[in-house]
Write a protein that holds these residues in place. Structure first.
Motif, PDB file in Angstrom:
ATOM      1  N   LYS A  52      -9.408  -6.044  -9.142  1.00 33.45           N
ATOM      2  CA  LYS A  52      -8.387  -4.683 -10.372  1.00 33.45           C
ATOM      3  C   LYS A  52      -8.774  -3.541  -9.724  1.00 33.45           C
ATOM      4  O   LYS A  52      -9.783  -3.854 -11.041  1.00 33.45           O
ATOM      5  CB  LYS A  52      -8.347  -5.880 -11.151  1.00 33.45           C
ATOM      6  N   ASP A  53      -8.381  -2.985 -10.077  1.00 31.79           N
ATOM      7  CA  ASP A  53      -8.514  -1.102  -9.966  1.00 31.79           C
ATOM      8  C   ASP A  53      -8.137  -0.563 -11.262  1.00 31.79           C
ATOM      9  O   ASP A  53      -7.569  -0.607 -11.465  1.00 31.79           O
ATOM     10  CB  ASP A  53      -9.050   0.007  -9.052  1.00 31.79           C
ATOM     11  N   PRO A  54      -8.550  -0.300 -12.778  1.00 32.18           N
ATOM     12  CA  PRO A  54      -7.903   0.108 -13.309  1.00 32.18           C
ATOM     13  C   PRO A  54      -7.543   1.229 -13.778  1.00 32.18           C
ATOM     14  O   PRO A  54      -6.188   1.436 -13.955  1.00 32.18           O
ATOM     15  CB  PRO A  54      -8.769  -0.117 -15.142  1.00 32.18           C
ATOM     16  N   GLU A  55      -7.521   2.041 -12.372  1.00 34.79           N
ATOM     17  CA  GLU A  55      -7.621   3.492 -12.714  1.00 34.79           C
ATOM     18  C   GLU A  55      -6.556   4.215 -11.026  1.00 34.79           C
ATOM     19  O   GLU A  55      -5.803   4.614 -11.407  1.00 34.79           O
ATOM     20  CB  GLU A  55      -8.066   4.330 -11.760  1.00 34.79           C
ATOM     21  N   ILE A  56      -5.880   2.369 -11.362  1.00 37.53           N
ATOM     22  CA  ILE A  56      -4.565   2.597 -10.238  1.00 37.53           C
ATOM     23  C   ILE A  56      -4.074   1.648 -10.797  1.00 37.53           C
ATOM     24  O   ILE A  56      -3.147   0.281 -10.686  1.00 37.53           O
ATOM     25  CB  ILE A  56      -5.126   1.596  -8.268  1.00 37.53           C
ATOM     26  N   PRO A  57      -2.292   2.261 -11.402  1.00 34.77           N
ATOM     27  CA  PRO A  57      -1.729   1.379 -11.802  1.00 34.77           C
ATOM     28  C   PRO A  57      -0.718   0.823 -10.950  1.00 34.77           C
ATOM     29  O   PRO A  57      -0.732   1.249 -10.248  1.00 34.77           O
ATOM     30  CB  PRO A  57      -0.466   2.460 -12.331  1.00 34.77           C
ATOM     31  N   SER A  58       0.034   0.116 -11.530  1.00 30.12           N
ATOM     32  CA  SER A  58       0.924  -1.318 -10.335  1.00 30.12           C
ATOM     33  C   SER A  58       1.712  -0.475 -10.353  1.00 30.12           C
ATOM     34  O   SER A  58       2.549  -0.015 -11.558  1.00 30.12           O
ATOM     35  CB  SER A  58       1.058  -2.569 -10.999  1.00 30.12           C
ATOM     36  N   SER A  59       3.269  -0.548  -9.466  1.00 31.94           N
ATOM     37  CA  SER A  59       3.879  -0.090  -9.452  1.00 31.94           C
ATOM     38  C   SER A  59       4.681  -1.152  -8.526  1.00 31.94           C
ATOM     39  O   SER A  59       4.307  -1.595  -7.730  1.00 31.94           O
ATOM     40  CB  SER A  59       3.719   1.275  -8.511  1.00 31.94           C
ATOM     41  N   LYS A  60       5.874  -1.027  -8.932  1.00 33.67           N
ATOM     42  CA  LYS A  60       7.664  -1.697  -8.085  1.00 33.67           C
ATOM     43  C   LYS A  60       7.693  -1.423  -6.820  1.00 33.67           C
ATOM     44  O   LYS A  60       8.716  -1.679  -6.253  1.00 33.67           O
ATOM     45  CB  LYS A  60       8.705  -2.358  -9.236  1.00 33.67           C
ATOM     46  N   GLN A  61       8.103  -0.032  -6.635  1.00 33.09           N
ATOM     47  CA  GLN A  61       8.299   0.658  -5.691  1.00 33.09           C
ATOM     48  C   GLN A  61       7.189   1.091  -4.881  1.00 33.09           C
ATOM     49  O   GLN A  61       7.838   0.562  -3.255  1.00 33.09           O
ATOM     50  CB  GLN A  61       8.442   2.053  -5.983  1.00 33.09           C
ATOM     51  N   LYS A  62       6.244   0.990  -4.867  1.00 31.43           N
ATOM     52  CA  LYS A  62       5.105   1.591  -3.666  1.00 31.43           C
ATOM     53  C   LYS A  62       3.937   0.142  -3.823  1.00 31.43           C
ATOM     54  O   LYS A  62       3.931  -0.654  -4.872  1.00 31.43           O
ATOM     55  CB  LYS A  62       4.113   2.699  -4.601  1.00 31.43           C
ATOM     56  N   LEU A  63       3.711   0.116  -2.637  1.00 34.48           N
ATOM     57  CA  LEU A  63       2.766  -0.822  -2.320  1.00 34.48           C
ATOM     58  C   LEU A  63       0.927  -0.901  -2.814  1.00 34.48           C
ATOM     59  O   LEU A  63       0.252  -0.031  -3.114  1.00 34.48           O
ATOM     60  CB  LEU A  63       2.357  -0.402  -0.550  1.00 34.48           C
ATOM     61  N   SER A  64       0.563  -2.129  -3.749  1.00 34.73           N
ATOM     62  CA  SER A  64      -0.013  -2.175  -4.003  1.00 34.73           C
ATOM     63  C   SER A  64      -1.223  -1.937  -3.347  1.00 34.73           C
ATOM     64  O   SER A  64      -1.620  -2.498  -1.961  1.00 34.73           O
ATOM     65  CB  SER A  64      -0.896  -3.546  -4.912  1.00 34.73           C
ATOM     66  N   PRO A  65      -2.888  -1.233  -3.323  1.00 38.62           N
ATOM     67  CA  PRO A  65      -3.844  -1.226  -1.831  1.00 38.62           C
ATOM     68  C   PRO A  65      -4.033  -2.871  -1.781  1.00 38.62           C
ATOM     69  O   PRO A  65      -3.765  -3.288   0.001  1.00 38.62           O
ATOM     70  CB  PRO A  65      -5.055  -1.354  -3.049  1.00 38.62           C
ATOM     71  N   PHE A  66      -3.920  -4.225  -1.954  1.00 36.63           N
ATOM     72  CA  PHE A  66      -3.918  -5.275  -1.699  1.00 36.63           C
ATOM     73  C   PHE A  66      -3.450  -6.032  -1.015  1.00 36.63           C
ATOM     74  O   PHE A  66      -2.637  -6.746  -0.045  1.00 36.63           O
ATOM     75  CB  PHE A  66      -4.090  -6.737  -2.202  1.00 36.63           C
ATOM     76  N   GLN A  67      -1.655  -5.471  -1.173  1.00 34.82           N
ATOM     77  CA  GLN A  67      -1.021  -5.648  -0.082  1.00 34.82           C
ATOM     78  C   GLN A  67      -0.547  -4.879   1.182  1.00 34.82           C
ATOM     79  O   GLN A  67       0.030  -5.290   2.598  1.00 34.82           O
ATOM     80  CB  GLN A  67       1.047  -5.582  -0.904  1.00 34.82           C
ATOM     81  N   ALA A  68      -1.077  -3.846   1.149  1.00 36.54           N
ATOM     82  CA  ALA A  68      -1.259  -2.670   2.262  1.00 36.54           C
ATOM     83  C   ALA A  68      -2.456  -3.695   3.469  1.00 36.54           C
ATOM     84  O   ALA A  68      -1.935  -3.398   4.136  1.00 36.54           O
ATOM     85  CB  ALA A  68      -1.329  -1.219   1.812  1.00 36.54           C
ATOM     86  N   VAL A  69      -3.403  -4.371   2.600  1.00 41.52           N
ATOM     87  CA  VAL A  69      -4.307  -4.599   4.042  1.00 41.52           C
ATOM     88  C   VAL A  69      -3.819  -5.675   3.705  1.00 41.52           C
ATOM     89  O   VAL A  69      -3.981  -6.220   5.025  1.00 41.52           O
ATOM     90  CB  VAL A  69      -5.700  -4.445   2.709  1.00 41.52           C
ATOM     91  N   SER A  70      -2.666  -6.628   3.624  1.00 44.27           N
ATOM     92  CA  SER A  70      -2.210  -7.464   3.865  1.00 44.27           C
ATOM     93  C   SER A  70      -1.205  -7.239   5.527  1.00 44.27           C
ATOM     94  O   SER A  70      -1.206  -8.311   6.288  1.00 44.27           O
ATOM     95  CB  SER A  70      -1.429  -8.330   2.462  1.00 44.27           C
ATOM     96  N   ILE A  71      -1.200  -6.633   4.817  1.00 47.18           N
ATOM     97  CA  ILE A  71       0.497  -6.322   5.709  1.00 47.18           C
ATOM     98  C   ILE A  71      -0.707  -5.896   7.136  1.00 47.18           C
ATOM     99  O   ILE A  71      -0.071  -6.132   8.367  1.00 47.18           O
ATOM    100  CB  ILE A  71       0.514  -4.852   5.547  1.00 47.18           C
ATOM    101  N   HIS A 291      -1.597   1.252   5.333  1.00 47.89           N
ATOM    102  CA  HIS A 291      -2.605   1.776   3.774  1.00 47.89           C
ATOM    103  C   HIS A 291      -2.562   2.993   3.645  1.00 47.89           C
ATOM    104  O   HIS A 291      -2.877   2.995   2.260  1.00 47.89           O
ATOM    105  CB  HIS A 291      -4.331   1.837   4.934  1.00 47.89           C
ATOM    106  N   ALA A 292      -1.759   3.730   4.118  1.00 46.09           N
ATOM    107  CA  ALA A 292      -1.500   5.178   4.013  1.00 46.09           C
ATOM    108  C   ALA A 292      -0.434   5.166   2.441  1.00 46.09           C
ATOM    109  O   ALA A 292      -0.250   6.024   1.852  1.00 46.09           O
ATOM    110  CB  ALA A 292      -1.002   6.533   4.980  1.00 46.09           C
ATOM    111  N   THR A 293       0.407   4.238   2.410  1.00 46.23           N
ATOM    112  CA  THR A 293       1.445   4.327   1.577  1.00 46.23           C
ATOM    113  C   THR A 293       1.107   3.451   0.697  1.00 46.23           C
ATOM    114  O   THR A 293       1.851   3.705  -0.820  1.00 46.23           O
ATOM    115  CB  THR A 293       2.102   3.126   2.193  1.00 46.23           C
ATOM    116  N   ALA A 294       0.120   2.894   0.332  1.00 42.05           N
ATOM    117  CA  ALA A 294      -0.374   2.240  -0.914  1.00 42.05           C
ATOM    118  C   ALA A 294      -0.658   3.209  -2.241  1.00 42.05           C
ATOM    119  O   ALA A 294      -1.406   4.373  -1.696  1.00 42.05           O
ATOM    120  CB  ALA A 294      -1.770   1.687  -0.487  1.00 42.05           C
ATOM    121  N   GLU A 295      -0.746   2.654  -3.250  1.00 36.14           N
ATOM    122  CA  GLU A 295      -1.050   3.973  -4.196  1.00 36.14           C
ATOM    123  C   GLU A 295      -2.181   3.846  -4.404  1.00 36.14           C
ATOM    124  O   GLU A 295      -3.884   2.306  -5.141  1.00 36.14           O
ATOM    125  CB  GLU A 295      -0.352   3.276  -5.785  1.00 36.14           C
ATOM    126  N   THR A 296      -2.987   4.776  -5.144  1.00 34.35           N
ATOM    127  CA  THR A 296      -4.109   4.752  -4.937  1.00 34.35           C
ATOM    128  C   THR A 296      -5.280   6.187  -5.187  1.00 34.35           C
ATOM    129  O   THR A 296      -4.386   7.263  -4.973  1.00 34.35           O
ATOM    130  CB  THR A 296      -5.367   3.859  -3.696  1.00 34.35           C
TER     131      THR A 296
END
Length: 482
Positions: A52-71, A291-296
């Motif tokens: 878990k990266d504390p610098e990257i906030p979770s979002s209900k609209q945007k993909l998380s880094p893990f969700q992006a790599v899963s896709i 990957h470019a759609t992920a929040e980072t």
């Protein structure tokens, strides 16, 4: 020789040594420029998706880094991990698996570079969502930064080539054939079930695709690998000899034995590299779009996810298939493709193996289809970003997305075969985008190196952080202008 036969021969030529040389040169270039980052920081790459990266906030609209790599993993892990590896070993010998590993480690840094560039050059919409990929870094990196006016031609060729696969896809038929023959039901039934499942996932948009992939992809990979590991444990005494065979055959010609026709070192090398490239899609330019759609907050952070994607696809899943085939002693039986993997499973766990393979192919097909839905979505978003018809076009695309695969399955079931010309066109549409993307990321390689240097300074304590360095192209434009 007819015009089409010449076209087919040219496509086959491009898929051979030219593509492999391009991938090797690109992989070695980024390996040297990054000081072999994929080897020296392999532990960092493997733990990043689960930290878990504390610098990257979770979002209900945007993909998380893990969700992006899963896709992305779902989009690349497919039937080729089961059938393609078997064909490579049956044709090129066990040594092909060694060269597949080498290609995978080169592919890790290639994927890391293209994902990093996709995130750096991405565009942020008014609602805060991100879009990026090869067409974006062609426009901004080549067109705006370097004044290359021909970027639009490169972009059209890349996007057009990728989008041809929207109309020509074997995923639906492969799933229908595997499930239908296993459970003795008409092929159109699993074909329609797959279409319904795809609709159920994509109807919720990219965020829903990411959420489902975050659950389905780990299960899918673990399910298949766990089944293979059980068999490897059953054949544990054969593992030392299997690894010895792999390394020995990677550097020495293999004489004909059993149903195996024999192979050269160059043949093992070429097949290993080709299977790796086709499986993990490194250099193809596809997964950077998701990957470019992920929040980072740093492009390299998502680039690490890209390297992880290649590791899972090739080093883990393809290796599992390869060791299964070699340890069971069937690599020289003369059996090819998915049948070889299936036979190796059946030899150890009986008829239940067919259910395992059928379910694996279904999950692989589903995640590949929804992963590629995301790629097409990003391409269309960029192509029609300034069009008043954008919303209408995107709705039409969402509704029609699963249909071409089902239509091709219907044609194949009804008429006995699908026209071979379509698959030649599909191969051509794959190789051209790859060549274009590889050339572009080489041109933009300096940007990747600068971002990696900044990442090392900020997060690894290697070097001094430049307070004026911009981690995103949009940030740079806002601060300094074009």
């Amino acid at each position: 020789m007819t015009l089409f036969e010449k076209f087919e021969a040219f496509t086959g030529f491009l898929w051979g040594k030219p593509l492999l040389i391009a991938i090797v040169v690109t992989g070695l270039y980024f390996s040297f420029k990054s000081k072999f980052f994929q080897f020296r920081y392999l532990g960092l790459i493997l733990k990043t998706p689960f930290t878990k990266d504390p610098e990257i906030p979770s979002s209900k609209q945007k993909l998380s880094p893990f969700q992006a790599v899963s896709i992305a993993i779902g989009g690349s892990v497919g039937v080729s991990n089961i059938s393609g590896v078997g064909t490579a070993i049956a044709t090129g010998g066990p040594g092909a698996l060694f060269w597949l590993w080498i290609a995978a480690f080169l592919g890790m840094v290639i994927k890391m570079a293209e994902v990093t560039l996709a995130v750096y050059y991405r565009t942020t919409a008014e609602d805060g969502s991100h879009f990026g990929g090869p067409t974006y870094y062609m426009q901004k990196g080549l067109g705006e930064e370097r004044g290359v006016k021909s970027w639009i031609i490169w972009s059209i060729l890349f996007g057009g080539g990728i989008f041809i696969t929207f109309f020509i896809t074997l995923q639906n038929f492969t799933v229908a054939e595997a499930v239908g023959t296993t459970f003795d039901i008409p092929l159109m039934i699993p074909s329609i079930i797959l279409v319904i499942c795809i609709y159920g996932i994509i109807i919720g948009g990219l965020k829903r695709v990411g959420e489902i992939a975050g659950y389905l992809v780990p299960f899918m990979c673990l399910f298949y690998v766990a089944c293979v590991i059980i068999i490897l444990i059953m054949n544990a005494s054969q593992l030392p000899a299997a690894f010895g065979t792999i390394f020995a055959h990677a550097f020495t010609p293999q004489a004909a034995v059993g149903g195996f026709v024999g192979s050269t070192v160059s043949k093992a090398l070429q097949l290993g590299f080709a299977r790796s490239v086709y499986s993990n899609e490194a250099g193809w330019g596809t997964s950077p779009m998701v990957h470019a759609t992920a929040e980072t907050n740093h492009p390299i952070k998502q680039g690490l996810m890209g390297a992880f994607e290649v590791f899972v696809d090739t080093i883990v899943i393809c290796t599992a298939t390869g060791l299964l085939i070699i340890t069971t002693g069937l690599w020289n039986s003369g059996i090819m493709g998915a049948d070889l993997t299936l036979t190796a499973l059946e030899q150890n766990i009986g008829n239940f193996a067919r259910i395992i393979v059928a379910l694996s192919i279904f999950f692989f097909g589903l995640t590949t289809a929804t992963g590629w839905y995301t790629y097409y979505y990003v391409l269309l978003t960029h192509a029609f970003s300034k069009s008043k018809m954008k919303n209408t076009i995107m709705n039409i695309y969402r509704f029609t997305n699963p249909l071409p695969g089902a239509i091709l399955t219907y044609i194949t079931v009804t008429y006995g075969s699908t026209p071979a010309q379509l698959w030649v066109l599909a191969d051509f549409s794959t190789v051209i985008p790859t060549f274009i993307n590889v050339v572009v990321i080489l041109i933009l390689g300096k940007t990747f190196v600068e971002l990696l240097k900044d990442y090392k300074a900020r997060y690894l304590g290697l070097g001094t952080v430049d307070p004026n360095f911009c981690r995103f192209y949009e940030e740079k434009i806002e601060k300094y202008g074009k």
